[in-house]
Design a protein around this motif. Structure first.
Motif, PDB file in Angstrom:
ATOM      1  N   VAL A 111     -10.739  28.371  -7.489  1.00 49.50           N
ATOM      2  CA  VAL A 111      -9.468  27.435  -7.965  1.00 49.50           C
ATOM      3  C   VAL A 111      -8.687  28.142  -6.671  1.00 49.50           C
ATOM      4  N   VAL A 112      -8.676  29.108  -6.133  1.00 50.12           N
ATOM      5  CA  VAL A 112      -7.780  29.018  -5.177  1.00 50.12           C
ATOM      6  C   VAL A 112      -7.824  28.229  -4.032  1.00 50.12           C
ATOM      7  N   PHE A 113      -9.462  27.836  -3.098  1.00 48.29           N
ATOM      8  CA  PHE A 113      -9.334  27.028  -2.470  1.00 48.29           C
ATOM      9  C   PHE A 113      -9.096  25.652  -2.808  1.00 48.29           C
ATOM     10  N   ALA A 114      -9.241  25.470  -4.293  1.00 51.39           N
ATOM     11  CA  ALA A 114      -8.756  23.678  -4.507  1.00 51.39           C
ATOM     12  C   ALA A 114      -7.208  23.250  -4.322  1.00 51.39           C
ATOM     13  N   PHE A 115      -7.174  24.282  -5.115  1.00 51.35           N
ATOM     14  CA  PHE A 115      -5.093  23.970  -5.020  1.00 51.35           C
ATOM     15  C   PHE A 115      -4.700  23.998  -3.825  1.00 51.35           C
ATOM     16  N   GLY A 116      -5.424  25.062  -2.667  1.00 50.88           N
ATOM     17  CA  GLY A 116      -4.722  25.385  -1.327  1.00 50.88           C
ATOM     18  C   GLY A 116      -4.913  24.031  -0.860  1.00 50.88           C
ATOM     19  N   LEU A 117      -6.558  23.151  -0.063  1.00 51.08           N
ATOM     20  CA  LEU A 117      -6.603  22.106   0.586  1.00 51.08           C
ATOM     21  C   LEU A 117      -6.287  21.175  -0.478  1.00 51.08           C
ATOM     22  N   VAL A 118      -6.761  20.540  -1.110  1.00 51.00           N
ATOM     23  CA  VAL A 118      -5.269  19.802  -2.399  1.00 51.00           C
ATOM     24  C   VAL A 118      -3.525  19.545  -1.550  1.00 51.00           C
ATOM     25  N   ARG A 119      -3.038  20.439  -1.853  1.00 49.19           N
ATOM     26  CA  ARG A 119      -1.406  21.168  -1.705  1.00 49.19           C
ATOM     27  C   ARG A 119      -1.565  21.054   0.369  1.00 49.19           C
ATOM     28  N   GLY A 120      -2.810  21.565   1.025  1.00 48.72           N
ATOM     29  CA  GLY A 120      -2.092  21.571   2.170  1.00 48.72           C
ATOM     30  C   GLY A 120      -3.015  20.246   2.556  1.00 48.72           C
TER      31      GLY A 120
ATOM     32  N   TRP B 170      -0.674  24.681   8.075  1.00 47.08           N
ATOM     33  CA  TRP B 170      -0.250  24.143   6.680  1.00 47.08           C
ATOM     34  C   TRP B 170      -1.715  24.628   6.026  1.00 47.08           C
ATOM     35  N   VAL B 171      -2.711  24.195   6.517  1.00 47.25           N
ATOM     36  CA  VAL B 171      -4.310  24.101   4.917  1.00 47.25           C
ATOM     37  C   VAL B 171      -4.233  25.720   4.826  1.00 47.25           C
ATOM     38  N   GLY B 172      -3.478  26.937   6.049  1.00 49.46           N
ATOM     39  CA  GLY B 172      -3.590  27.931   5.743  1.00 49.46           C
ATOM     40  C   GLY B 172      -2.312  29.150   4.823  1.00 49.46           C
ATOM     41  N   GLU B 173      -1.084  27.505   5.240  1.00 45.52           N
ATOM     42  CA  GLU B 173      -0.529  28.965   4.719  1.00 45.52           C
ATOM     43  C   GLU B 173      -0.422  28.496   2.686  1.00 45.52           C
TER      44      GLU B 173
END
Length: 163
Positions: free
Chosen positions: A105-114, A131-134
């Protein structure tokens, strides 16, 4: 003659009655309120982390942080994204102690937004990675905060069928 052969009575099939008669959903008002709590909890967490990162980056670059429309919209987007993350996280993890599910879930949201920024303004790979890391950090903190809230009883776990 055909009309007399086939009569269907629709009086008992009201649209609200149909939706109320199928109680296979666990989305009771109490569950919805708990999802709202999880969303607010994560939204505030993600919004706070986004502001802290913005302050850190502007401090490192030696730029002053000015309160303008861009910063307000950026903060609002972070809060809304965090809210949606919190609701989704609560429904997804339930009582599972599955780290892959939580990280998913964290990676899905982080990657999509980043990575969504790439569509608007393609940047060098190093900038994209930043940006992806942030975003991964923001949603990881949001997930940790929802987990803390659930473990302390401030946010109730989503109850599955049979629990």
């Amino acid at each position: 003659m055909l009309q007399n052969q086939m009569k269907i009575d629709f009086r008992g099939y009201h649209i609200l009655k149909l939706s109320q008669s199928h109680r296979s959903s666990n989305f009771s008002p109490a569950e919805r309120i708990q999802s709202l709590v999880a969303g607010i909890w994560a939204g505030v967490s993600v919004g706070t982390i986004a502001l802290m990162m913005e302050l850190t980056v502007s401090g490192i670059l030696g730029e002053g942080l000015t309160l303008d429309v861009h910063l307000i919209v950026k903060g609002a987007i972070a809060i809304i994204s965090g809210f949606l993350f919190g609701v989704t996280y609560r429904y997804t993890v339930r009582r599972d102690n599955n780290p892959q599910l939580k990280l998913g879930v964290v990676f899905a949201f982080g990657l999509v937004r980043g990575l969504a920024i790439w569509d608007i303004a393609p940047q060098p790979l190093a900038q994209m990675a930043l940006w992806v890391g942030e975003n991964l950090v923001m949603f990881a903190v949001g997930g940790i905060m929802v987990e803390i809230g659930m473990r302390r009883g401030w946010i109730k776990y989503f109850s599955s069928e049979g629990e």
